[in-house]
Motif scaffolding. Sequence first.
Motif, PDB file in Angstrom:
ATOM      1  N   ARG A 375       0.805  -1.218  -0.250  1.00 11.12           N
ATOM      2  CA  ARG A 375       0.029  -0.116   0.004  1.00 11.12           C
ATOM      3  C   ARG A 375       0.903   1.157  -0.211  1.00 11.12           C
ATOM      4  NH1 ARG A 375      -3.652  -0.445   4.919  1.00 11.12           N
ATOM      5  NH2 ARG A 375      -4.757  -2.121   3.442  1.00 11.12           N
ATOM      6  N   ASP A 376       2.023   1.353   0.106  1.00 16.74           N
ATOM      7  CA  ASP A 376       2.894   2.280   0.108  1.00 16.74           C
ATOM      8  C   ASP A 376       3.053   3.016  -1.354  1.00 16.74           C
ATOM      9  OD1 ASP A 376       4.823   4.311   0.760  1.00 16.74           O
ATOM     10  OD2 ASP A 376       6.431   2.987   0.951  1.00 16.74           O
ATOM     11  N   PRO A 377       2.610   4.390  -1.366  1.00 15.98           N
ATOM     12  CA  PRO A 377       2.705   5.019  -2.631  1.00 15.98           C
ATOM     13  C   PRO A 377       4.131   5.078  -3.333  1.00 15.98           C
ATOM     14  CG  PRO A 377       2.117   6.430  -1.111  1.00 15.98           C
ATOM     15  CD  PRO A 377       2.111   5.129  -0.398  1.00 15.98           C
ATOM     16  N   ALA A 378       5.076   4.955  -2.537  1.00 13.75           N
ATOM     17  CA  ALA A 378       6.494   5.362  -3.104  1.00 13.75           C
ATOM     18  C   ALA A 378       6.873   4.284  -3.779  1.00 13.75           C
ATOM     19  CB  ALA A 378       7.483   5.646  -2.052  1.00 13.75           C
ATOM     20  N   ILE A 379       6.379   3.141  -3.861  1.00 12.90           N
ATOM     21  CA  ILE A 379       7.022   2.064  -4.605  1.00 12.90           C
ATOM     22  C   ILE A 379       6.496   2.168  -6.029  1.00 12.90           C
ATOM     23  CG2 ILE A 379       7.465   0.677  -2.717  1.00 12.90           C
ATOM     24  CD1 ILE A 379       5.155  -1.086  -3.493  1.00 12.90           C
ATOM     25  N   TRP A 380       5.077   2.764  -6.200  1.00 15.64           N
ATOM     26  CA  TRP A 380       4.432   2.306  -7.394  1.00 15.64           C
ATOM     27  C   TRP A 380       4.796   3.714  -8.381  1.00 15.64           C
ATOM     28  CZ3 TRP A 380       2.403  -2.058  -8.417  1.00 15.64           C
ATOM     29  CH2 TRP A 380       2.118  -2.823  -7.557  1.00 15.64           C
ATOM     30  N   PRO A 381       4.844   3.584  -9.734  1.00 12.45           N
ATOM     31  CA  PRO A 381       4.971   4.878 -10.666  1.00 12.45           C
ATOM     32  C   PRO A 381       3.946   5.852 -10.292  1.00 12.45           C
ATOM     33  CG  PRO A 381       5.303   2.528 -11.677  1.00 12.45           C
ATOM     34  CD  PRO A 381       4.660   2.227 -10.313  1.00 12.45           C
ATOM     35  N   THR A 382       4.150   6.864 -10.803  1.00 11.17           N
ATOM     36  CA  THR A 382       3.233   7.993 -10.989  1.00 11.17           C
ATOM     37  C   THR A 382       1.878   7.768 -11.735  1.00 11.17           C
ATOM     38  OG1 THR A 382       4.752   9.651 -10.734  1.00 11.17           O
ATOM     39  CG2 THR A 382       2.630  10.414 -11.226  1.00 11.17           C
ATOM     40  N   GLY A 383       0.420   7.785 -11.192  1.00  9.46           N
ATOM     41  CA  GLY A 383      -0.503   7.541 -11.884  1.00  9.46           C
ATOM     42  C   GLY A 383      -1.182   6.165 -11.348  1.00  9.46           C
ATOM     43  N   ILE A 384      -0.392   5.317 -10.948  1.00 11.51           N
ATOM     44  CA  ILE A 384      -1.115   4.029 -10.506  1.00 11.51           C
ATOM     45  C   ILE A 384      -2.128   3.999  -9.494  1.00 11.51           C
ATOM     46  CG2 ILE A 384      -0.484   1.637  -9.941  1.00 11.51           C
ATOM     47  CD1 ILE A 384       0.380   2.289 -12.943  1.00 11.51           C
ATOM     48  N   LEU A 385      -3.154   3.535  -9.523  1.00 14.20           N
ATOM     49  CA  LEU A 385      -4.078   3.384  -8.443  1.00 14.20           C
ATOM     50  C   LEU A 385      -4.359   2.095  -7.806  1.00 14.20           C
ATOM     51  CD1 LEU A 385      -7.559   4.792  -8.579  1.00 14.20           C
ATOM     52  CD2 LEU A 385      -7.513   2.575  -7.806  1.00 14.20           C
ATOM     53  N   VAL A 386      -4.080   2.056  -6.492  1.00 17.79           N
ATOM     54  CA  VAL A 386      -4.293   0.868  -5.584  1.00 17.79           C
ATOM     55  C   VAL A 386      -4.960   1.137  -4.457  1.00 17.79           C
ATOM     56  CG1 VAL A 386      -2.627  -0.570  -4.298  1.00 17.79           C
ATOM     57  CG2 VAL A 386      -1.423   0.361  -5.993  1.00 17.79           C
ATOM     58  N   ARG A 387      -5.794  -0.013  -4.521  1.00 14.59           N
ATOM     59  CA  ARG A 387      -6.876  -0.197  -3.157  1.00 14.59           C
ATOM     60  C   ARG A 387      -7.288  -1.385  -2.869  1.00 14.59           C
ATOM     61  NH1 ARG A 387     -12.102   2.299  -6.659  1.00 14.59           N
ATOM     62  NH2 ARG A 387     -12.537   0.335  -7.946  1.00 14.59           N
ATOM     63  N   ARG A 388      -7.943  -1.740  -1.832  1.00 16.49           N
ATOM     64  CA  ARG A 388      -8.149  -3.061  -1.325  1.00 16.49           C
ATOM     65  C   ARG A 388      -9.213  -3.550  -2.239  1.00 16.49           C
ATOM     66  NH1 ARG A 388      -9.846  -4.941   4.823  1.00 16.49           N
ATOM     67  NH2 ARG A 388      -9.709  -7.161   4.197  1.00 16.49           N
ATOM     68  N   TYR A 389      -9.156  -4.931  -2.675  1.00 11.79           N
ATOM     69  CA  TYR A 389     -10.149  -5.673  -3.330  1.00 11.79           C
ATOM     70  C   TYR A 389     -11.137  -6.240  -2.394  1.00 11.79           C
ATOM     71  CZ  TYR A 389     -12.164  -8.490  -6.922  1.00 11.79           C
ATOM     72  OH  TYR A 389     -12.957  -9.043  -7.927  1.00 11.79           O
ATOM     73  N   TYR A 390     -12.499  -5.930  -2.599  1.00 14.04           N
ATOM     74  CA  TYR A 390     -13.412  -6.545  -1.717  1.00 14.04           C
ATOM     75  C   TYR A 390     -14.412  -7.507  -2.552  1.00 14.04           C
ATOM     76  CZ  TYR A 390     -12.660  -2.924   1.497  1.00 14.04           C
ATOM     77  OH  TYR A 390     -11.869  -2.097   2.450  1.00 14.04           O
TER      78      TYR A 390
END
Length: 390
Positions: A375-390
């Motif tokens: 969940r850390d935004p620093a490891i992902w490239p700019t513009g990538i969206l990460v959220r929990r999957y339910y």
Amino acid sequence: MTLSCEDCGEYSSRVRLCQGDMHLCNGCNKKRFGGSKEDGGSERSRITNSGVVINELLCFIVNKMDVLTTDMLVKLCCDQFSDGEVEYAKRTVFELCCNDPGRLIKRQGQNKRFNNMMDMVKLLHEVDNEDLPCFVAKDLAKLPPIDTTHIDVSTLMVELKSLRREVAQMKDIAVRPEVTDFANELGLLRKEISAVKSCVDGLKKPEKVHVESDVISQVARYELPAVCEPLDFHCSLNKDPHTSSYADVVQSRAPAVKAKRPSQSDRLPTKASKNLSVNREEEFTVVSRRSKRRPPPVIGTAKFSEESTIKAVRSHPPFKFFITRFAPTTTPEAIISFIKNRCQVIVKCEQLKTKYDTYASFLIETTREFADKIRDPAIWPTGILVRRYY
């Protein structure tokens, strides 16, 4: 207006437009066409010495053209008068009220009578009332009858408004004396009220009557009437100065009660009252709820082999993430390799079906202990969206 006769050449005001659209004098007109009853005789027979014109049709039109509508007026005259009478009246009114002989048009056809009437009404509307000749009726039986259906409503409304205005003026005149008398009486009442106020201010207010507490306590034991007049501690203007005080009223309502100060023994609670209170408390049972403690849960500690028929759920359930906005050429293997190199975490990745082919979305699965790293935004490239999957 003077014209020239086409037969004899006479140049005078007696020359007029006759049959055949010819300008003829009276003599030449009689020679050519002969006299008739519709002509009404000579000029002198139609106009009296005083300038009054005797013609029932013209008299009716002049007197009713401001009351009836034009269509109703023309219809009544066409039903009452003949073609000859209408043409004769038209020639007469054009000779007396119109200076342009070209306007006198001889109508032909089936609507001749209606058109002649419209020409007359139009001309009479254009002429001022001061310039109109005096038209009178010799035979009143020739005048068309008028009932309520032929009356113009707008004219009635004008007369009704004027009548209402006159009635309102009469009411104002009749009410003025009464209003004046009322104003005078009101002024006198105001003067009297101001005089009474000045007298009240000059009077000394009486002191309040203090009632002893022991008398009130004695009166409280007796039941007073349900409805009683309120007692005022202040003297009013209308009250008699010799009226009794509040204490007198109390004594009159309770004559058998003597103003006796209660002793100390009366104030203290007696033994009987104490016993009564104790007996009342014994009649009731106090119910108290005791809280019930539940036993703590039991967690198994036995270890079984993997071939056992029953197994416990994993203590670390899977934690799923939804990641999107990748390029369409991105593969699940590239995502697994990227997360392993950046977070040192091995995950499961599955590519999801997207609505459009312009981007790619994936579902990654890991454990809860590694969720914060992913969940850390620093490891992902700019513009990538990460959220929990339910």
